[in-house]
Motif scaffolding. Structure first.
Motif, PDB file in Angstrom:
ATOM      1  N   GLY A 390      -7.594  11.722   0.579  1.00  0.00           N
ATOM      2  CA  GLY A 390      -7.734  11.513  -0.848  1.00  0.00           C
ATOM      3  C   GLY A 390      -8.164  12.808  -1.529  1.00  0.00           C
ATOM      4  O   GLY A 390      -8.308  13.852  -0.895  1.00  0.00           O
ATOM      5  N   VAL A 391      -8.367  12.751  -2.830  1.00  0.00           N
ATOM      6  CA  VAL A 391      -8.805  13.921  -3.601  1.00  0.00           C
ATOM      7  C   VAL A 391     -10.115  13.558  -4.301  1.00  0.00           C
ATOM      8  O   VAL A 391     -10.150  12.670  -5.160  1.00  0.00           O
ATOM      9  N   ASN A 411      -9.428  10.131  -6.298  1.00  0.00           N
ATOM     10  CA  ASN A 411      -8.127   9.470  -6.447  1.00  0.00           C
ATOM     11  C   ASN A 411      -7.478   9.333  -5.076  1.00  0.00           C
ATOM     12  O   ASN A 411      -7.619  10.215  -4.215  1.00  0.00           O
ATOM     13  N   GLU A 412      -6.755   8.227  -4.888  1.00  0.00           N
ATOM     14  CA  GLU A 412      -5.985   8.041  -3.669  1.00  0.00           C
ATOM     15  C   GLU A 412      -4.600   8.662  -3.835  1.00  0.00           C
ATOM     16  O   GLU A 412      -4.106   8.821  -4.950  1.00  0.00           O
ATOM     17  N   ALA A 413      -3.993   8.985  -2.710  1.00  0.00           N
ATOM     18  CA  ALA A 413      -2.639   9.556  -2.720  1.00  0.00           C
ATOM     19  C   ALA A 413      -1.729   8.732  -1.811  1.00  0.00           C
ATOM     20  O   ALA A 413      -2.196   8.042  -0.900  1.00  0.00           O
ATOM     21  N   TYR A 414      -0.425   8.815  -2.055  1.00  0.00           N
ATOM     22  CA  TYR A 414       0.532   8.065  -1.238  1.00  0.00           C
ATOM     23  C   TYR A 414       1.799   8.889  -1.045  1.00  0.00           C
ATOM     24  O   TYR A 414       2.081   9.829  -1.793  1.00  0.00           O
ATOM     25  N   ILE A 415       2.559   8.507   0.004  1.00  0.00           N
ATOM     26  CA  ILE A 415       3.878   9.099   0.252  1.00  0.00           C
ATOM     27  C   ILE A 415       4.913   8.032  -0.083  1.00  0.00           C
ATOM     28  O   ILE A 415       4.967   6.982   0.561  1.00  0.00           O
ATOM     29  N   PRO A 416       5.723   8.229  -1.072  1.00  0.00           N
ATOM     30  CA  PRO A 416       6.668   7.189  -1.497  1.00  0.00           C
ATOM     31  C   PRO A 416       7.813   7.004  -0.493  1.00  0.00           C
ATOM     32  O   PRO A 416       8.161   7.910   0.256  1.00  0.00           O
ATOM     33  N   ASP A 417       8.388   5.781  -0.503  1.00  0.00           N
ATOM     34  CA  ASP A 417       9.571   5.448   0.294  1.00  0.00           C
ATOM     35  C   ASP A 417       9.367   5.742   1.766  1.00  0.00           C
ATOM     36  O   ASP A 417      10.294   6.142   2.478  1.00  0.00           O
ATOM     37  N   SER A 418       8.174   5.570   2.247  1.00  0.00           N
ATOM     38  CA  SER A 418       7.895   5.819   3.657  1.00  0.00           C
ATOM     39  C   SER A 418       7.714   4.490   4.358  1.00  0.00           C
ATOM     40  O   SER A 418       7.305   3.491   3.756  1.00  0.00           O
ATOM     41  N   GLN A 419       7.998   4.465   5.663  1.00  0.00           N
ATOM     42  CA  GLN A 419       7.793   3.245   6.428  1.00  0.00           C
ATOM     43  C   GLN A 419       6.306   2.978   6.631  1.00  0.00           C
ATOM     44  O   GLN A 419       5.914   1.875   6.944  1.00  0.00           O
ATOM     45  N   PHE A 424      -6.439   6.083   1.609  1.00  0.00           N
ATOM     46  CA  PHE A 424      -7.841   6.326   1.969  1.00  0.00           C
ATOM     47  C   PHE A 424      -8.680   6.166   0.702  1.00  0.00           C
ATOM     48  O   PHE A 424      -8.563   6.956  -0.230  1.00  0.00           O
ATOM     49  N   ALA A 425      -9.452   5.113   0.678  1.00  0.00           N
ATOM     50  CA  ALA A 425     -10.216   4.814  -0.540  1.00  0.00           C
ATOM     51  C   ALA A 425     -11.404   5.755  -0.654  1.00  0.00           C
ATOM     52  O   ALA A 425     -12.278   5.757   0.203  1.00  0.00           O
ATOM     53  N   THR A 426     -11.394   6.541  -1.685  1.00  0.00           N
ATOM     54  CA  THR A 426     -12.511   7.468  -1.920  1.00  0.00           C
ATOM     55  C   THR A 426     -13.147   7.238  -3.275  1.00  0.00           C
ATOM     56  O   THR A 426     -14.037   7.959  -3.674  1.00  0.00           O
ATOM     57  N   LYS A 427     -12.659   6.252  -3.975  1.00  0.00           N
ATOM     58  CA  LYS A 427     -13.159   6.006  -5.327  1.00  0.00           C
ATOM     59  C   LYS A 427     -14.609   5.555  -5.270  1.00  0.00           C
ATOM     60  O   LYS A 427     -14.992   4.748  -4.436  1.00  0.00           O
TER      61      LYS A 427
END
Length: 428
Positions: A390-391, A411-419, A424-427
């Motif tokens: 996360g950031v 903020n959380e991050a994601y990789i789109p269209d991935s299987q 990772f919750a950092t909020k």
């Protein structure tokens, strides 16, 4: 004749009719060299040691102006410079400045000789009937000055003491009536909501409220305010007021905003700033009350928040606006957030992740905007790291009252269209 001379030379001889007697040595009032068993060498006079006068002391330390004459003592200490020992037998002169108007006189001679302890002790009298201006005497006290001379006639450094005077009775032979009014105070500061004087600088109003036994507020009561003489603390706009139609007298107390750290630290030691309030009713009844004004480090008056921290960040490239808000904790906060400064910094350094700025300035609504940027050129491993960690970032607000408030967000991050999608919750 021959026999008489012989007897005279041997210490004998006849009576007073004998004219051939040897005359005795004349009495000059001093011992002649060689006649006291000494060798008749050169006589060396004693040299007086150098000395100084200590600061004067009075007993009691504060003299009461009452309906009766007050007797008190003043002591001047003379001591040798080299040893600190008592300087015995020195003439010390004491002077009462403005004695003709303040009613203070010396009982006996103004010049006294120091005793075996090096002290010259004087007895003084305060005659209330001889005081020209009693209010001035109570407000300003009176001054004593001690002087002495060395053996060669030169003066040593004089000592001066200002003595405080308090009012016990009226000072004019009339009975003082104590006021039965209830006196209360209320302090309102301009920089903090808890009404504790801000050591970093403040302007506060101290309201003195006068009420009678029925709870009604009383107008036209004379109120005087005095505070400890401390660097950086002052009364602005006068220290004598009258209660208004609401029974309130308002005083302005200022804390200098330019004090050094050492001076601020000194103010934080103890129980606050001591004050005394004196009142006088129109009837002449008086009363005095004392207390302390609290002073301390500024309290935090604002709550931080970040709008946009719930938005997911695209690890393949993104720019997310974040709105940092600073909101007053309650309606009592006296300061304005407009123009306040803050910093925002990433907590974990991740390649390709940055903030558009690290310096924030809040507007009149308490908002400041910054963008969180994810580069589109990250490697696969860098994208995975962002998703896993996360950031996170920390906002540090410097409040208008110089309190510091900090909080951490993420903020959380994601990789789109991935299987797989790792979050990772950092909020916080």
């Amino acid at each position: 004749m021959t026999c008489a001379l012989a007897l005279a030379g041997c210490g004998g001889g006849g009576d007073g009719d004998t004219v051939d007697s040897v005359a005795p040595a004349p009495d000059l009032g001093v011992t002649q060299p060689g006649t006291d068993g000494s060798d008749g060498g050169e006589q060396v006079p004693d040299v007086e040691p150098d000395f100084f006068l200590q600061k004067l002391s009075t007993s009691p330390t504060i003299i009461e102006l009452s309906d009766e004459q007050a007797i008190f003592n003043v002591t001047v200490k003379a001591a040798e410079v080299d040893s600190g020992g008592a300087m015995v037998g020195k003439a010390v002169t004491l002077k009462v400045v403005s004695s003709e108007t303040n009613g203070i006189t010396i009982e006996g001679q103004s010049t006294q000789v120091t005793d075996s302890d090096g002290n010259a002790v004087y007895t003084l009298k305060l005659n209330p009937q001889a005081v020209v201006d009693k209010d001035a005497l109570i407000a300003n006290g009176f001054t004593l000055m001690a002087t002495a001379n060395k053996a060669d006639g030169t003066a040593v450094a004089p000592q001066e003491l200002r003595v405080s005077v308090s009012r016990e009775g009226s000072g004019d032979g009339t009975q003082v009536v104590e006021s039965e009014l209830d006196i209360s105070t209320s302090l309102t500061t301009s920089s903090v909501s808890n009404n504790v004087l801000n050591v970093y600088g403040d302007t506060a109003t101290l309201s003195v409220i006068a009420k009678n036994s029925k709870g009604a507020r009383v107008q036209n009561v004379q109120v005087g305010l005095g505070i400890d003489s401390i660097k950086g603390i002052s009364i602005i706009g006068g220290n004598s007021k009258s209660t208004n139609t609401d029974g309130i007298a308002v005083f302005n107390v200022k804390v200098d905003e330019n004090l050094s750290k050492a001076e601020r630290d000194a103010l934080l030691i103890g129980e606050g700033i001591a004050y005394a309030i004196s009142i006088q009713e129109q009837s002449g009844a008086t009363k005095q009350e004392t207390g302390n004004l609290s002073i301390g480090l500024p309290t935090s008056d604002y709550v931080l928040n970040v709008e946009g921290r719930d938005e997911l960040l695209n690890a393949y490239g993104d720019e997310q606006p974040l709105t940092v808000t600073a909101t007053a904790k309650n309606s009592k906060v006296p300061t304005n957030i407009d123009g306040a400064k803050a910093t925002i910094k990433l907590n974990n350094s991740i390649a390709g992740v940055r903030l558009s700025t690290e310096a924030l300035t809040f507007d009149a609504t308490g908002k400041a905007v910054v963008s969180l940027i994810i580069a589109s050129t990250l490697t696969t491993e860098q994208r995975k790291e962002i998703v896993e960690k996360g950031v996170n970032y920390t906002v540090v607000l410097s409040e208008p009252n110089r309190a510091v408030t900090a909080d951490t967000y993420g903020n959380e991050a994601y990789i789109p269209d991935s299987q797989y999608q790792i979050k990772f919750a950092t909020k916080k």
